[in-house]
Design an enzyme around this catalytic site. Sequence first.
Site, PDB file in Angstrom:
ATOM      1  N   PRO A  28       1.035  -1.199   0.002  1.00 20.97           N
ATOM      2  CA  PRO A  28       0.084   0.000  -0.067  1.00 20.97           C
ATOM      3  C   PRO A  28       0.869   1.223  -0.150  1.00 20.97           C
ATOM      4  CG  PRO A  28      -0.021  -1.007   2.245  1.00 20.97           C
ATOM      5  CD  PRO A  28       0.929  -1.851   1.338  1.00 20.97           C
ATOM      6  N   GLY A  29       0.324   2.210  -0.629  1.00 23.05           N
ATOM      7  CA  GLY A  29       1.062   3.702  -0.816  1.00 23.05           C
ATOM      8  C   GLY A  29      -0.016   4.793  -0.316  1.00 23.05           C
ATOM      9  N   ARG A  30      -0.817   4.968  -1.225  1.00 16.68           N
ATOM     10  CA  ARG A  30      -1.723   5.878  -1.008  1.00 16.68           C
ATOM     11  C   ARG A  30      -2.454   5.945   0.252  1.00 16.68           C
ATOM     12  NH1 ARG A  30      -4.375   8.608  -5.564  1.00 16.68           N
ATOM     13  NH2 ARG A  30      -3.880   6.643  -6.807  1.00 16.68           N
ATOM     14  N   CYS A  50       2.417  28.366 -16.940  1.00 16.84           N
ATOM     15  CA  CYS A  50       1.964  28.914 -18.140  1.00 16.84           C
ATOM     16  C   CYS A  50       1.056  27.712 -18.846  1.00 16.84           C
ATOM     17  CB  CYS A  50       3.107  29.411 -18.878  1.00 16.84           C
ATOM     18  SG  CYS A  50       3.764  30.748 -18.197  1.00 16.84           S
ATOM     19  N   GLU A  51       0.018  27.374 -18.277  1.00 16.95           N
ATOM     20  CA  GLU A  51      -0.676  26.396 -18.920  1.00 16.95           C
ATOM     21  C   GLU A  51      -2.195  26.172 -18.246  1.00 16.95           C
ATOM     22  OE1 GLU A  51       0.151  22.456 -19.576  1.00 16.95           O
ATOM     23  OE2 GLU A  51       2.147  22.468 -19.496  1.00 16.95           O
ATOM     24  N   TYR A 107       1.549  10.766  -3.685  1.00 17.00           N
ATOM     25  CA  TYR A 107       1.850  11.239  -5.364  1.00 17.00           C
ATOM     26  C   TYR A 107       1.637  12.827  -5.513  1.00 17.00           C
ATOM     27  CZ  TYR A 107       0.751   6.281  -5.756  1.00 17.00           C
ATOM     28  OH  TYR A 107       0.858   4.886  -5.455  1.00 17.00           O
TER      29      TYR A 107
HETATM   30  N1  LLP Z   1       2.464  -1.870  -6.138  1.00 12.52           N
HETATM   31  C1  LLP Z   1       2.577  -1.490  -7.451  1.00 12.52           C
HETATM   32  C2  LLP Z   1       3.235  -2.477  -8.147  1.00 12.52           C
HETATM   33  C3  LLP Z   1       1.907  -0.066  -8.050  1.00 12.52           C
HETATM   34  O1  LLP Z   1       2.351  -0.145  -9.364  1.00 12.52           O
HETATM   35  C4  LLP Z   1       1.634   0.878  -7.189  1.00 12.52           C
HETATM   36  C5  LLP Z   1       0.988   2.230  -7.547  1.00 12.52           C
HETATM   37  C6  LLP Z   1       1.513   0.394  -5.786  1.00 12.52           C
HETATM   38  C7  LLP Z   1       1.869  -0.718  -5.153  1.00 12.52           C
HETATM   39  C8  LLP Z   1       0.821   1.533  -4.646  1.00 12.52           C
HETATM   40  O2  LLP Z   1      -0.442   1.409  -4.870  1.00 12.52           O
HETATM   41  P1  LLP Z   1      -1.437   2.441  -3.809  1.00 12.52           P
HETATM   42  O3  LLP Z   1      -1.368   1.536  -2.605  1.00 12.52           O
HETATM   43  O4  LLP Z   1      -0.641   3.738  -3.810  1.00 12.52           O
HETATM   44  O5  LLP Z   1      -2.730   2.675  -4.636  1.00 12.52           O
HETATM   45  N2  LLP Z   1       0.077   8.839  -9.642  1.00 12.52           N
HETATM   46  C9  LLP Z   1      -0.806   8.329  -9.561  1.00 12.52           C
HETATM   47  C10 LLP Z   1      -1.169   6.743  -8.658  1.00 12.52           C
HETATM   48  C11 LLP Z   1       0.007   5.775  -9.403  1.00 12.52           C
HETATM   49  C12 LLP Z   1       0.044   4.403  -8.965  1.00 12.52           C
HETATM   50  C13 LLP Z   1       1.050   3.783  -9.504  1.00 12.52           C
HETATM   51  N3  LLP Z   1       1.313   2.498  -8.802  1.00 12.52           N
HETATM   52  C14 LLP Z   1      -2.026   8.946  -8.725  1.00 12.52           C
HETATM   53  O6  LLP Z   1      -1.315   9.986  -8.222  1.00 12.52           O
HETATM   54  O7  LLP Z   1      -3.145   8.902  -8.540  1.00 12.52           O
END
Ligand code: LLP
Length: 424
Positions: free
Chosen positions: A278-280, A348-349, A377
């Site tokens: 998990p990241g987000r 500038c966009e 992100y």
């Molecule tokens: N594992 C893999 C292989 C991934 O590609 C990602 C996210 C994660 C884990 C983490 O996923 P999460 O728990 O954060 O949902 N920039 C975009 C999000 C791109 C996510 C890419 N991969 C945004 O700002 O919404």
Amino acid sequence: MSTIAYKNGVLQMEDVPLEKIAQKHGTPLYCYSARQLTDNFRAYQTALKDVLPQDTFTVCYACKANGNQAVLHLLGTLGAGADVVSGGEMLRALKAGIPHGKIVFSGVGKTAEEIEAAVKNDILQINVESAPELERISAAAVKAGTKTRVAFRVNPDVDADTHEKITTGRSENKFGIDIKSAPALYRKAKDMAGIAPTGVAVHIGSQLMKLAPFAEAFKRIAALVGELRAQGNDIATVDVGGGLGVPYQGETPPDIKKYVGLIRDIIAPLGVHVVLEPGRSIAADAGVLLARVQYLKEGDNKRFLIVDAGMNDLMRPALYDAYHAILPCVEPAPNAATVKYDVVGPVCETSDTFRTNMELPQTGQGALLAIMTAGAYGASMASTYNTRPLPAEVLVGGAAFDIVRPRQRTEDIVAADVIPAWLS
Ligand code: LLP
């Protein structure tokens, strides 16, 4: 309880008024709450501990969401591993103190150098995404006189029902090994000198607001594990990929207990070590981007609040039309009349727009705004477009707050260019 709230008429993160931080460190400025990061990480740990034995899972925080080493260090002390997608992220995770044995390396385009570094660092596993990558890993491992643990990231062809640009698990997406060809490749991998195949991995997308796609992907993975075992393979790990979506606009994300319940019901019976990435859901609501209004520009039928943060600092609105709540750092009076503003940056966009027609009590030059849910992100996707320095980042812990990344110096951006001698 949220760690960002109005107290005594001003917006605070934990025990610190955001205005105080902005005055000390300037804007645009990312601020992260250590307590919120901790709570979010513990929510996974606690839910998992309730249903799985302690040593049968590892939460590998996805560094791409927010790779600041202070954040990684904090999560590392709570027991987190790391999911990295580049040699740079691997270096950050290691430098921040995350044990090498808790690092997984994902990504479709790993270079030979990155793979060599992963092999040398003896990380938990490389999540391989193609047949030629497997060859490259094997060659690197043989050269280093070792075998490298490799999980197969498969593409289960499941629609994650999220934004098109962050969907990764459909067959037309570039990610993963097609689930149907995985068994043949796995068989081949077993005979490759540098490869120790350990299991499978899946990630179908980000900002998932429903459980059904996870359930479908997990079922397909469980079936694959059965097939691979029937072929005589040892399957020791299953990596279930990224975590839950988060509310940006008051939506209700899936319940973490129900999500973990899917892991208990579908993955745990396989008797494997479970990796989560998990990241987000760990970083997003722990962070805000502070921006100061530079100008109030009254157009014919529009009022623009021009702030000092731009799309280069927070790309999500420009890139995905993403919604981020925006709060004034001085609490509006309960029944204050509101006016409609477009909140825009200096780039500038036209896409450099954080919000159109936002209702706010009358405000203007000098006001401090907090762009919410920007901990994931946000800074990690910032750029220097328009030769704007990368923003500073601050970590708040109770009443303490400190710079965890100084604002980039404009001189350093400019100094990096080289004019070749042959031009003059
Ligand atoms: N594992 C893999 C292989 C991934 O590609 C990602 C996210 C994660 C884990 C983490 O996923 P999460 O728990 O954060 O949902 N920039 C975009 C999000 C791109 C996510 C890419 N991969 C945004 O700002 O919404």
